[in-house]
Scaffold this active site. Structure first.
Site, PDB file in Angstrom:
ATOM      1  N   ASP A 194       9.520  -4.007  -3.840  1.00  0.00           N
ATOM      2  CA  ASP A 194       8.888  -4.254  -2.089  1.00  0.00           C
ATOM      3  C   ASP A 194       7.640  -3.041  -2.400  1.00  0.00           C
ATOM      4  OD1 ASP A 194       8.119  -3.597   0.064  1.00  0.00           O
ATOM      5  OD2 ASP A 194      10.137  -3.159   0.693  1.00  0.00           O
ATOM      6  N   TYR A 219      -0.304  -7.474   6.704  1.00  0.00           N
ATOM      7  CA  TYR A 219      -0.359  -6.282   7.558  1.00  0.00           C
ATOM      8  C   TYR A 219      -0.475  -5.315   7.936  1.00  0.00           C
ATOM      9  CZ  TYR A 219       4.189  -5.657   9.153  1.00  0.00           C
ATOM     10  OH  TYR A 219       5.939  -4.908   8.543  1.00  0.00           O
TER      11      TYR A 219
END
Ligand SMILES: *Cc1c(COP(=O)(O)O)cnc(C)c1O
Length: 409
Positions: A194, A219
């Site tokens: 991740d 984001y």
């Protein structure tokens, strides 16, 4: 002794200094939360406005072809792929990080049918842990999750998938992708990384490190806007055998054949599920394009100087204030944030935010400062630490209004 003037000199010599002007940054705000929601690029409102008024408004459904909306997930995925050193045609933008984790951990387990353990780190981001548990329950094939402090030491022949976050959201500690991936492969495990807290801030070389799978967030340091779509990446050697758990029509080999039987697209396109969020993709592309303008080495160099400066200045200006550094001091072991624990972190952060220094709080007691090297100046760090010192020495953080917990921290 560090002085503010020394930092102004650093800013004048900063090769990335010009990038700050490409972002909307409110006056009297020092933004140290770009690791949670990146700042707004100045070009984004124009681009999104154009997609809405011109492309959607005038071209209507023809825009899927005329403005190439349909290839946005692959086109922007390819740009992100270059930022993370992935092989060509191995990265696509789709869904959220949580959903992409579900898709890739599931696909990895399918490739490892004899093994039943998903190994991860106890301090991993909660959604990663929740998704793994939810998936194991759904599969109902006896998978278990092992969440440990030292996952590399816990690798063994029963481990199907090692699922790790590259830079820890709470401490900012960073794993060595190459070394950990090699250790996992040596014992037959597949790795899902991740990259939410590393993409756009830390150099990555997924292909050279032989990474199997990766996901990450749009984001944070990519500045794609609130809830921006996420990405996923799959090594080319695994793509042909890749079985996705969500077999939507846009991952089909021929979506517009409207065939009742599912046949996966060749390559990474099979990881697409449904219709792409065009407006959000347009915003994300602006953020990604800005990052592709700067050399990653310059970005990392500035990021390390910013994080080092936060550590040194807090030691210099706030010694004895009770802050305990959680982030590793060793450069190769830290990402682009600095975290401290303090028993009163929550109220102190609220008092900082009230004075325009925006970082965040992470339970139970962590004060977290994200340093986005694209738009922060060295003097910002000086000014933020000066505000921190004032907030502590005046005791204003003790005011009742700063004690009340908000629903989003
Ligand atoms: C921010 C973050 C996420 C976010 O997941 P969403 O699905 O976008 O909410 C996931 N994992 C990590 C490690 C993160 O830092």
């Amino acid at each position: 002794m560090i002085e503010r003037d020394d930092l102004a000199v650093l800013d004048r010599a900063d090769p990335l200094a010009g990038m700050r002007d490409r972002f909307v940054l409110p006056d009297r705000v020092i933004y140290l939360d770009g690791n949670s929601l990146g700042a707004l690029p100045k070009a984004t409102p124009t681009r999104v406005g154009r997609v809405v008024s011109h492309e959607w408004g005038e071209s209507l459904i023809r825009a899927w072809a005329e403005h190439d909306w349909i290839s946005m997930p692959l086109r922007i995925g390819e740009k992100i792929g270059r930022l993370i050193g992935a092989a060509p045609q191995s990265t696509v933008v789709a869904d959220s990080t949580s959903v992409n984790l579900f898709k890739l951990v599931s696909a990895a387990l399918t490739l490892q049918s004899e093994r039943k353990v998903i190994l991860t780190e106890a301090g991993n981001f909660p959604t990663d842990l929740y998704i793994a548990h939810g998936l194991a329950t759904l599969l109902g094939r006896g998978h278990s999750i092992q969440a440990v402090d030292d996952p590399v030491a816990a690798l063994g022949p029963e481990v199907a998938v090692l699922m790790l976050t590259h830079v820890n959201y709470r401490t900012g500690a960073m794993h060595d992708v190459g070394a950990v991936t090699r250790a996992a492969h040596a014992l037959g495990a597949l790795v899902v990384w991740d990259l939410s807290h590393s993409v756009g801030a830390v150099p990555l070389q997924l292909a050279a490190d032989d990474v199997d799978f990766a996901v990450g967030c749009g984001y944070k340091y990519l500045n794609g806007g609130p809830g921006a779509p996420a990405f996923l990446s799959v090594a080319p050697r695994l793509q042909a055998a890749l079985r996705m758990p969500l077999t939507g029509w846009l991952g089909h080999a021929e979506p517009f054949a409207f065939d009742p039987d599912y046949r996966p697209a060749e390559g990474i396109a099979r990881a697409i599920v449904g219709t792409p969020p065009v407006l959000s993709l347009a915003a994300l592309e602006v953020g990604v394009d800005l990052l592709t303008e700067v050399p990653m080495a310059a970005l990392r160099g500035k990021s390390l100087r910013l994080t080092g400066l936060v550590m040194d200045l807090i030691a210099q200006e706030c010694a004895g204030c009770g802050f305990e550094l959680l982030t590793p001091r060793e450069p190769k072991r830290r990402g682009s944030q600095v975290s401290f624990s303090h028993p009163d972190s929550y109220a102190i952060m609220q008092a900082l935010i009230a004075r325009g220094v925006i970082g965040d709080f992470r339970a139970p007691d962590v004060l977290r400062l994200g340093l986005a090297p694209l738009y922060l100046r060295f003097v910002d760090i000086w000014d933020a630490v000066a505000v921190l010192r004032a907030v502590i020495s005046s005791g204003e953080w003790r005011e009742a209004r700063f004690a009340m917990r908000r629903s989003v921290t």
